[in-house]
Design a protein around this motif. Structure first.
Motif, short mmCIF file in Angstrom:
data_model
loop_
_atom_site.label_atom_id
_atom_site.label_comp_id
_atom_site.label_asym_id
_atom_site.label_seq_id
_atom_site.Cartn_x
_atom_site.Cartn_y
_atom_site.Cartn_z
N GLU A 196 7.74 20.12 -29.05
CA GLU A 196 8.40 18.99 -30.00
C GLU A 196 7.32 18.26 -30.48
O GLU A 196 6.36 17.58 -29.92
N CYS B 262 27.65 17.13 -38.86
CA CYS B 262 28.97 16.29 -38.34
C CYS B 262 29.79 16.09 -39.41
O CYS B 262 30.09 15.16 -40.11
N ALA C 187 26.64 20.15 -35.00
CA ALA C 187 27.19 18.99 -34.23
C ALA C 187 26.65 19.08 -32.59
O ALA C 187 26.20 20.26 -32.32
N GLY C 188 26.23 17.97 -32.03
CA GLY C 188 25.64 18.03 -30.79
C GLY C 188 26.42 18.43 -29.73
O GLY C 188 25.71 19.13 -28.81
N SER C 189 27.77 18.50 -30.17
CA SER C 189 28.63 19.13 -28.87
C SER C 189 28.31 20.50 -28.97
O SER C 189 28.23 21.34 -27.84
N ASN D 153 14.76 24.56 -41.05
CA ASN D 153 13.32 24.11 -40.88
C ASN D 153 12.41 24.99 -41.57
O ASN D 153 12.58 26.36 -41.68
N LYS E 38 33.74 6.61 -28.10
CA LYS E 38 32.78 6.95 -29.21
C LYS E 38 31.67 5.79 -29.06
O LYS E 38 30.51 6.20 -29.23
N ASP F 56 22.00 23.26 -34.87
CA ASP F 56 22.00 23.17 -36.17
C ASP F 56 21.26 24.15 -36.87
O ASP F 56 21.25 24.49 -38.12
N ALA G 202 5.27 23.49 -34.22
CA ALA G 202 5.03 24.66 -34.18
C ALA G 202 4.94 25.01 -35.84
O ALA G 202 5.64 24.29 -36.58
N GLN H 168 21.71 10.54 -32.95
CA GLN H 168 21.95 10.78 -34.48
C GLN H 168 23.23 10.21 -34.88
O GLN H 168 23.52 9.50 -35.91
N GLY I 250 15.29 18.05 -29.70
CA GLY I 250 16.52 17.43 -30.04
C GLY I 250 17.64 17.56 -29.16
O GLY I 250 17.39 17.95 -27.93
N SER I 251 18.78 17.20 -29.60
CA SER I 251 20.07 17.37 -28.64
C SER I 251 19.97 18.95 -28.05
O SER I 251 20.24 18.71 -26.89
N GLY I 252 20.01 19.90 -28.85
CA GLY I 252 20.08 21.30 -28.08
C GLY I 252 18.88 21.53 -27.24
O GLY I 252 19.12 22.20 -26.14
C1 LIG Z 1 25.23 10.50 -38.94
C2 LIG Z 1 25.37 11.57 -37.96
C3 LIG Z 1 26.38 11.59 -37.00
C4 LIG Z 1 26.49 12.65 -36.53
N1 LIG Z 1 27.86 12.54 -35.56
C5 LIG Z 1 28.13 13.53 -34.60
C6 LIG Z 1 29.02 13.40 -33.68
O1 LIG Z 1 29.78 12.10 -33.68
N2 LIG Z 1 29.33 14.26 -32.75
C7 LIG Z 1 28.34 15.42 -32.67
O2 LIG Z 1 28.53 16.15 -31.79
N3 LIG Z 1 27.27 15.60 -33.47
C8 LIG Z 1 27.01 14.54 -34.36
N4 LIG Z 1 25.83 14.54 -35.41
C9 LIG Z 1 25.00 15.90 -35.48
C10 LIG Z 1 24.21 15.98 -34.12
O3 LIG Z 1 23.39 15.00 -34.29
C11 LIG Z 1 23.29 17.21 -34.54
O4 LIG Z 1 24.07 18.21 -34.65
C12 LIG Z 1 22.69 17.56 -33.31
O5 LIG Z 1 21.49 16.62 -33.21
C13 LIG Z 1 21.95 19.07 -33.51
O6 LIG Z 1 21.08 19.23 -32.40
P1 LIG Z 1 19.86 20.14 -32.80
O7 LIG Z 1 18.96 20.39 -31.33
O8 LIG Z 1 20.17 21.57 -33.19
O9 LIG Z 1 18.89 19.36 -33.72
P2 LIG Z 1 18.06 18.11 -33.67
O10 LIG Z 1 18.65 17.02 -32.65
O11 LIG Z 1 18.18 17.53 -35.08
O12 LIG Z 1 16.71 18.39 -33.05
C14 LIG Z 1 15.74 19.04 -33.87
C15 LIG Z 1 14.49 18.90 -33.23
O13 LIG Z 1 13.46 19.63 -33.58
C16 LIG Z 1 12.26 19.01 -33.73
N5 LIG Z 1 11.25 19.92 -34.72
C17 LIG Z 1 11.58 20.17 -35.99
N6 LIG Z 1 10.76 21.06 -36.38
C18 LIG Z 1 9.81 21.24 -35.48
C19 LIG Z 1 8.78 22.05 -35.29
N7 LIG Z 1 8.29 22.92 -36.15
N8 LIG Z 1 8.17 22.17 -34.24
C20 LIG Z 1 8.42 21.37 -33.09
N9 LIG Z 1 9.46 20.69 -33.10
C21 LIG Z 1 10.32 20.66 -34.32
C22 LIG Z 1 12.69 17.89 -34.49
O14 LIG Z 1 11.42 16.97 -34.19
C23 LIG Z 1 13.82 17.49 -33.52
O15 LIG Z 1 13.49 16.84 -32.38
C24 LIG Z 1 25.78 13.60 -36.53
C25 LIG Z 1 24.47 13.63 -36.90
C26 LIG Z 1 24.28 12.43 -37.86
C27 LIG Z 1 23.21 12.63 -38.82
#
Ligand SMILES: Cc1cc2nc3c(=O)[nH]c(=O)nc-3n(C[C@H](O)[C@H](O)[C@H](O)COP(=O)(O)OP(=O)(O)OC[C@H]3O[C@@H](n4cnc5c(N)ncnc54)[C@H](O)[C@@H]3O)c2cc1C
Length: 385
Positions: free
Chosen positions: A39, A159, A297-299, A253, A364, A288, A82, A47, A10-12
């Motif tokens: 992934e 978020c 947050a994505g940032s 998770n 935005k 997250d 995984a 998101q 995902g994002s991170g």
């Molecule tokens: C409605 C909404 C609005 C938002 N607005 C903002 C904003 O304005 N600004 C901001 O900074 N953030 C915002 N966010 C938050 C941001 O989208 C998340 O914080 C960010 O995506 C977190 O990144 P991540 O990589 O931790 O998790 P994610 O992006 O959720 O990625 C997790 C990944 O792990 C994969 N995965 C899960 N389990 C497994 C497994 N067992 N094996 C392999 N892959 C797996 C999933 O498929 C997914 O692709 C918002 C979120 C939402 C829902």
């Protein structure tokens, strides 16, 4: 050869993968480093777009791309979920194989636990997934009068400002349809404030007053009584609704639970500065998935991805891993159609709410495009660094 495995794209995860691919281009080409991204989903989601879909500010199709398209050259994608990570023996088990690693980055995000609140799944809506947002958009289009509750079932959630953005957008949405006086909007929060920071909460409450939005603070949701159309809190207090838009309970998770190193909510305990999983110098978690008291947050995920990538690169090149995370993160927060603010914070800086402007709103709305070219950036990877 050193294997760097990132679990979760995902994002991170993608930010870390692309940063490492750029910085270790030579080593990957020479076969000294293998960079794996594990992934399960074929889709990579933007998101923040989920809320924008509800108000026609973005199309559902523009909130995702194929995972392969967001990865830089040099990243090997293993499109499998995984099921277990063994930190002691440095292996990841997927549906099909066991993958050994030298360095690990966990970026599996948060999951939604609808079962924690009986009645939630059946009786409420939300904007926390693509399908839920598309569904909510259609429900809103048919809504003509009554009480809408926008609520948060429990802390933490992704978020922090997003539900505030939702109530401000609802206010303008119904005003534009000419029926604002027929719709009651209430904001429900589990804490005694409208936001975890008192300063931002005071600003939000002042804006509620100006816009005629009600608040119900300290309401810790326990069940949804779908026969009576009422939300019920842990003390038995009830709040009626015609339409409930509720952020579902978040937890880590199930991979983390299955692997036995999560806390009781399934978050990965990490060092706040180094982002190391406690006791494992070669293993990190970001975004997250962690137990850190920072915004989900994505940032934040992006800032953490850069830190762990740099630490891994420093270790591979034989030096000390010195990069540390300072807790920084930020979010653009829509305060109505045509206005937005930006909230920033770090470990040492309390959240700052910047003056509202049209420019922030505009950024935005176009951030989606920046995201595909800066965070998930296979094309510009190596140019914008
Ligand atoms: C409605 C909404 C609005 C938002 N607005 C903002 C904003 O304005 N600004 C901001 O900074 N953030 C915002 N966010 C938050 C941001 O989208 C998340 O914080 C960010 O995506 C977190 O990144 P991540 O990589 O931790 O998790 P994610 O992006 O959720 O990625 C997790 C990944 O792990 C994969 N995965 C899960 N389990 C497994 C497994 N067992 N094996 C392999 N892959 C797996 C999933 O498929 C997914 O692709 C918002 C979120 C939402 C829902």
């Amino acid at each position: 050869m050193k294997t760097i495995a990132i679990v979760g794209g995902g994002s991170g995860g993608v930010s870390a993968a692309n940063h490492l691919a750029y910085k270790l281009k030579g080593e990957i080409k020479e076969g000294k480093v293998k960079l794996l991204l594990i992934e399960g989903s074929t889709r990579h989601y933007y998101q923040p777009g989920f809320l924008e879909i509800v108000f026609d500010l973005m199309t559902p199709q523009s909130t995702y791309k194929n995972e392969k398209r967001v990865l830089a050259d040099g990243v090997t994608l293993t499109q499998e979920y995984a099921s277990r990570i063994d930190l002691e023996n440095r292996t990841i088990t997927t549906e099909k194989q066991k993958i050994p690693y030298d360095y690990l980055v966990i970026a599996t995000g948060a999951s939604y636990d609808y079962g924690a609140v009986p009645g939630l799944k059946e009786g409420t809506h939300n904007f926390y997934s693509l399908d839920s947002s598309v569904d909510l958009k259609s429900v809103l289009n048919h809504f003509k009068s009554g009480k809408i509750v926008v609520g948060i079932s429990s802390m933490p959630y992704k978020c922090t400002p997003a539900p505030l953005e939702a109530v401000f957008l609802l206010n303008d949405y119904f005003a534009r349809r000419g029926i604002r006086d027929k719709v009651e909007i209430e904001y429900m929060y589990p804490m005694p404030m409208a936001f975890p920071d008192k300063g931002i909460s005071d600003i939000a409450l002042r804006m509620f007053k100006e816009k005629g939005i009600k608040s119900n603070l300290g309401f810790q949701l326990k069940t949804v009584d779908n026969e009576k159309h009422e939300l019920v809190d842990v003390n038995g207090k009830r709040s009626s609704f015609d339409l409930a838009i509720i952020v579902p309970p978040h937890r880590g998770n199930k991979l983390i639970d299955n692997s036995g190193f999560g806390d009781k909510m399934g978050w990965v305990p990490v060092d706040p500065l180094t982002l190391n999983i406690k006791g494992h110098e070669n293993a990190y978690a970001i975004g997250d998935a962690t137990n850190l008291q920072v915004s989900k947050a994505g940032s934040v995920a992006d800032a953490e991805a850069i830190v762990v990538s740099d630490r891994i690169i420093q270790s591979i090149s034989g030096g000390d891993s010195v990069s540390v995370y300072d807790g920084s993160g930020g979010a653009l927060m829509i305060t109505g159609i045509g206005s937005a603010s930006m909230i920033t914070s770090s470990y040492t800086q309390k959240p700052v709410f910047m003056p509202e402007s049209y420019s922030f709103y505009w950024i935005k709305l176009i951030y989606n495009n920046l995201y595909w070219n800066m965070t998930a950036k296979p094309v510009l990877n190596g140019v914008v660094q």
